[in-house]
Design an enzyme around this catalytic site. Structure first.
Site, PDB file in Angstrom:
ATOM      1  N   ARG A  17      59.667   7.736  21.924  1.00 64.49           N
ATOM      2  CA  ARG A  17      60.637   6.956  22.546  1.00 64.49           C
ATOM      3  C   ARG A  17      61.397   7.654  23.907  1.00 64.49           C
ATOM      4  O   ARG A  17      61.772   7.074  24.661  1.00 64.49           O
ATOM      5  CB  ARG A  17      61.984   6.510  21.697  1.00 64.49           C
ATOM      6  CG  ARG A  17      62.883   7.706  20.946  1.00 64.49           C
ATOM      7  CD  ARG A  17      63.787   7.120  20.277  1.00 64.49           C
ATOM      8  NE  ARG A  17      64.395   8.019  19.313  1.00 64.49           N
ATOM      9  CZ  ARG A  17      65.634   8.172  18.933  1.00 64.49           C
ATOM     10  NH1 ARG A  17      66.534   7.197  19.224  1.00 64.49           N
ATOM     11  NH2 ARG A  17      66.163   9.131  18.102  1.00 64.49           N
ATOM     12  N   SER A  44      69.618   4.082  21.451  1.00 61.94           N
ATOM     13  CA  SER A  44      68.581   4.246  20.579  1.00 61.94           C
ATOM     14  C   SER A  44      67.337   4.069  21.099  1.00 61.94           C
ATOM     15  O   SER A  44      66.164   4.697  21.121  1.00 61.94           O
ATOM     16  CB  SER A  44      68.672   3.372  19.352  1.00 61.94           C
ATOM     17  OG  SER A  44      69.779   3.659  18.808  1.00 61.94           O
ATOM     18  N   GLU A  65      67.568 -11.293  19.572  1.00 68.67           N
ATOM     19  CA  GLU A  65      66.090 -11.057  19.941  1.00 68.67           C
ATOM     20  C   GLU A  65      65.476 -12.289  20.757  1.00 68.67           C
ATOM     21  O   GLU A  65      64.781 -12.153  21.816  1.00 68.67           O
ATOM     22  CB  GLU A  65      65.284 -10.221  18.952  1.00 68.67           C
ATOM     23  CG  GLU A  65      65.989  -8.988  18.537  1.00 68.67           C
ATOM     24  CD  GLU A  65      66.972  -8.965  17.500  1.00 68.67           C
ATOM     25  OE1 GLU A  65      67.508 -10.199  17.032  1.00 68.67           O
ATOM     26  OE2 GLU A  65      67.708  -7.911  17.350  1.00 68.67           O
ATOM     27  N   PHE A  90      62.354  -5.621  14.723  1.00 69.78           N
ATOM     28  CA  PHE A  90      63.045  -6.823  15.543  1.00 69.78           C
ATOM     29  C   PHE A  90      62.152  -7.329  16.689  1.00 69.78           C
ATOM     30  O   PHE A  90      61.974  -8.572  16.734  1.00 69.78           O
ATOM     31  CB  PHE A  90      64.304  -6.332  15.912  1.00 69.78           C
ATOM     32  CG  PHE A  90      65.156  -5.718  14.988  1.00 69.78           C
ATOM     33  CD1 PHE A  90      65.306  -6.143  13.752  1.00 69.78           C
ATOM     34  CD2 PHE A  90      65.911  -4.470  15.357  1.00 69.78           C
ATOM     35  CE1 PHE A  90      65.921  -5.728  12.647  1.00 69.78           C
ATOM     36  CE2 PHE A  90      66.605  -3.803  14.402  1.00 69.78           C
ATOM     37  CZ  PHE A  90      66.726  -4.234  12.989  1.00 69.78           C
ATOM     38  N   HIS A 116      61.031   2.988  17.480  1.00 73.06           N
ATOM     39  CA  HIS A 116      61.348   3.278  15.964  1.00 73.06           C
ATOM     40  C   HIS A 116      60.343   2.344  15.281  1.00 73.06           C
ATOM     41  O   HIS A 116      60.540   1.737  14.153  1.00 73.06           O
ATOM     42  CB  HIS A 116      62.722   2.492  15.530  1.00 73.06           C
ATOM     43  CG  HIS A 116      63.827   3.180  16.278  1.00 73.06           C
ATOM     44  ND1 HIS A 116      64.204   3.671  17.668  1.00 73.06           N
ATOM     45  CD2 HIS A 116      64.778   4.215  15.704  1.00 73.06           C
ATOM     46  CE1 HIS A 116      65.192   4.356  17.701  1.00 73.06           C
ATOM     47  NE2 HIS A 116      65.542   4.589  16.647  1.00 73.06           N
ATOM     48  N   ASP A 124      66.912   5.133   7.493  1.00 74.19           N
ATOM     49  CA  ASP A 124      67.367   3.495   7.779  1.00 74.19           C
ATOM     50  C   ASP A 124      66.527   2.747   6.543  1.00 74.19           C
ATOM     51  O   ASP A 124      66.908   1.634   6.067  1.00 74.19           O
ATOM     52  CB  ASP A 124      66.876   3.365   8.950  1.00 74.19           C
ATOM     53  CG  ASP A 124      68.350   3.391   9.772  1.00 74.19           C
ATOM     54  OD1 ASP A 124      69.410   4.105   9.314  1.00 74.19           O
ATOM     55  OD2 ASP A 124      68.089   3.170  11.151  1.00 74.19           O
ATOM     56  N   ARG A 174      60.753   7.241  16.584  1.00 73.78           N
ATOM     57  CA  ARG A 174      62.015   7.962  16.570  1.00 73.78           C
ATOM     58  C   ARG A 174      62.229   9.383  16.436  1.00 73.78           C
ATOM     59  O   ARG A 174      62.750   9.994  17.238  1.00 73.78           O
ATOM     60  CB  ARG A 174      62.916   7.458  15.409  1.00 73.78           C
ATOM     61  CG  ARG A 174      64.400   8.081  15.165  1.00 73.78           C
ATOM     62  CD  ARG A 174      65.222   7.249  14.120  1.00 73.78           C
ATOM     63  NE  ARG A 174      66.236   8.127  13.964  1.00 73.78           N
ATOM     64  CZ  ARG A 174      66.414   8.927  13.107  1.00 73.78           C
ATOM     65  NH1 ARG A 174      65.359   9.459  12.081  1.00 73.78           N
ATOM     66  NH2 ARG A 174      67.495   9.683  12.770  1.00 73.78           N
TER      67      ARG A 174
END
Lengths: 323, 274
Positions: A17, A44, A65, A90, A116, A124, A174
């Site tokens: 990322r 993020s 989104e 997402f 991610h 998470d 991530r």
């Protein structure tokens, strides 16, 4: 396809990322038609790095989104190249119909910055670990799917995506990963990289699993098995020629991905083997049709059988299945 | 404000468009008459009065944009585009046939003049937002119009988009709701009430224009003019219309949402319209 020196300790590991963010920074400076839309999570996803340089071309859409992809489509319809940024779960799951109709059906220049990805998201847990995104994105007409193996490649893929017509899904991770490519290497969409030649089995991997495949190759080498390692950074369009040629040369294939074994890289490779041939055994290393859970990335990679040792087991199995 | 065209001429266009819609749907054997007929005056007022557009140059960069978010009423849009000169009227009868440019739900550039693909409801206003942001970024005068169905505003994405339009003060957007009060399952009020509709849009930050008769070309034109004067906020015209308007047996009947007339029904409809 010469053997290539891969130095995994050359530099401090970096998350893909971050490579994506570096690509955005480069584009912010060099291409005034590039805009970014973001569904929160701006730090993020590293979309914030773009915002710092070109705030007037950055649009926060909030935690919405569906609206984000629509706004990206509208910007693209007016001549912009829009990067739409959020987590891979997402990006692929909250707005699939919007991606299908508002982006893919119109073949618009929207590039999806899906960070991610995979189980290495870690603590998470299952809701945030995208394990089905490659499958559902690659099923869409006009969509291209890229899973860079390291931060260098992520940066190059991000920049290259702009010169491609239509939607592109760029899946990054991530957690920090060691480099498996060099800053000077070429990146060509749809053209896989052979990182290491081999005779007994071809290991085809994407994303962080490329690093694990290289480690698996060392273990196999100690057992007298020579493994070809292919970095299949582009899942769609897939490099069918290299798959056929690897099947021809080695007679057995192992696919490795931080994704479900259903419909992702493994599925794409199996489709090529079945349709184009030669037909050889294909073993798939991936998450075995289950949800993930909370834990540290390395613990999860171990529990969900994505380690170099798991790749070795799959390789031995594939070799054993050869006729 | 634009120069007002001859109202009688526009009424004649609206009548011809209704005739075309009924003929097209009968020929196709399927399609959506109810919402097509209710939105005719809105579309005629746009293409023959309000929009800055050029049928001979559909990709003119500085044109206003019209987004048909309720893609199932594309027969009405096709007929209006053909009357405006975008493509030959003869092509209208190819609706929904294999190989035709006139798809069952609208497809971008098919034919040129169709700005977006739509059919899965609720996506148009978000696209309008993106276009409006691009116009502001490039300091272009183009305005963005987006037509939604009333039932379409059940979709959550519409309200996400409403927040964005107000947040970015997109006064170059004029949304339109074809409030014909019916969806497939029955009365919108019974299926999922939108009321208080105007208050909801006001609360979301829109300049709300209540259009008492959305099947009156004069009243719709007035509303478009009013929307253009609003500054600092997006506008929405809530157009009270009659579903199936213009043909006695289709008016206010939810059964006519997605059923094509047969030849006998077409004959009756044409007698009424002529």
């Amino acid at each position: 396809m010469a053997d290539k020196e891969v130095n995994m300790t050359e530099q401090k590991p970096k998350a893909t990322r971050d490579g994506f963010g570096e690509g955005l920074v480069e584009l912010a400076k060099t291409n005034k038609d590039v805009v970014v839309v973001s569904a929160d999570l701006t730090e993020s996803t590293r979309a914030s790095w773009f915002k710092e340089i070109a705030p007037e071309r950055f649009f926060a859409i909030g935690i919405a989104e569906q609206d984000m992809f629509g706004a990206a489509a509208g910007l693209a319809l007016c001549g912009k190249t829009a990067f739409a940024c959020t987590f891979a779960v997402f990006a692929s799951g909250r707005a699939w119909d919007q991606v299908r109709i508002s982006l893919c059906y119109m073949n618009l220049d929207v590039k999806i910055g899906a960070t991610h990805g995979g189980i290495s998201v870690g603590p998470d847990g299952a809701t945030h670990q995208a394990l089905e995104d490659i499958a559902i994105m690659r099923a869409l007409p006009n969509m291209k799917v890229i899973v860079p193996a390291d931060a260098y490649q992520a940066k190059k893929a991000t920049i290259a995506a702009v010169s491609l017509r239509g939607p592109v899904y760029i899946r990054t991770g991530r957690s920090a990963v060691p480099y498996v490519t060099s800053a000077g290497d070429d990146f060509k969409l749809g053209k896989a990289d052979v990182l290491q030649e081999g005779k007994n089995v071809a290991i085809i991997a994407c994303g962080v699993m490329v690093k694990n495949s290289l480690e698996a190759a060392k273990i196999l080498s100690a057992k007298g098995i020579s493994a070809m390692i292919i970095n299949m950074h582009t899942i769609k369009p897939i490099d069918a020629d290299i798959i056929s040629s690897a099947a021809q040369q080695t007679g057995a294939i192992v696919t490795c991905e931080e994704h479900s074994v259903i419909g992702g890289l493994g599925g794409a490779v199996a489709e090529v083997v079945a349709k184009k041939g030669p037909v050889v055994p294909v073993e798939m290393v991936g998450v075995n049709d289950v949800f993930g859970e909370s834990g540290q990335p390395d613990e999860l990679m171990k529990k969900y059988r994505l380690t170099p040792e798991d790749i070795v087991i799959a390789a031995l199995k594939a070799i054993k299945r050869k006729k | 404000m634009n120069k007002r065209p001859d109202i009688e001429k526009l009424k004649a266009v609206a009548r011809d468009v209704r005739i075309d819609i009924m003929k097209m749907l009968t020929e196709a054997g399927s399609g959506h008459p109810g919402g097509s007929l209710s939105s005719v005056e809105i579309l005629v007022a746009l293409y023959f009065y309000k929009l800055r557009h050029d049928p001979k140059n559909p990709s003119w960069p500085d044109r206003d944009r019209f987004i048909l978010s309720k893609g199932h009423v594309c027969p009405a849009l096709y007929a209006v585009l053909a009357h405006a000169g975008y493509f030959p009227k003869e092509e209208l009868m190819t609706l929904r046939k294999l190989g035709s440019r006139l798809q069952g739900h609208s497809k971008k550039d098919s034919p040129p003049g169709i700005e977006v693909s739509s059919g899965s409801l609720g996506q148009g206003l978000s696209i309008a937002n993106g276009m409006a942001l691009a116009m502001k970024l490039d300091k272009k005068p183009s305005r963005i119009y987006c037509l939604m169905g009333d039932g379409e505003t059940h979709e959550g994405q519409v309200w996400e988009a409403a927040m964005t339009a107000a947040h970015y003060e997109l006064d170059n957007i004029c949304a339109i709701v074809d409030y014909n009060k019916l969806c497939i399952d029955g009365r919108v009020e019974d299926v999922m009430s939108l009321e208080p509709c105007a208050d909801k849009w006001k609360a979301f930050g829109f300049n709300v224009i209540d259009v008492a008769d959305g099947n009156s070309i004069e009243i719709v034109m007035d509303a478009f003019d009013k929307a253009q004067t609003a500054k600092g906020a997006p506008s929405i015209m809530i157009c009270h219309t009659i579903k199936g308007k213009g043909v006695s047996f289709t008016e206010n009947k939810c059964e006519w949402h997605g059923v094509a007339p047969n030849k006998e029904q077409l004959k009756r409809a044409l007698e009424e319209l002529k």
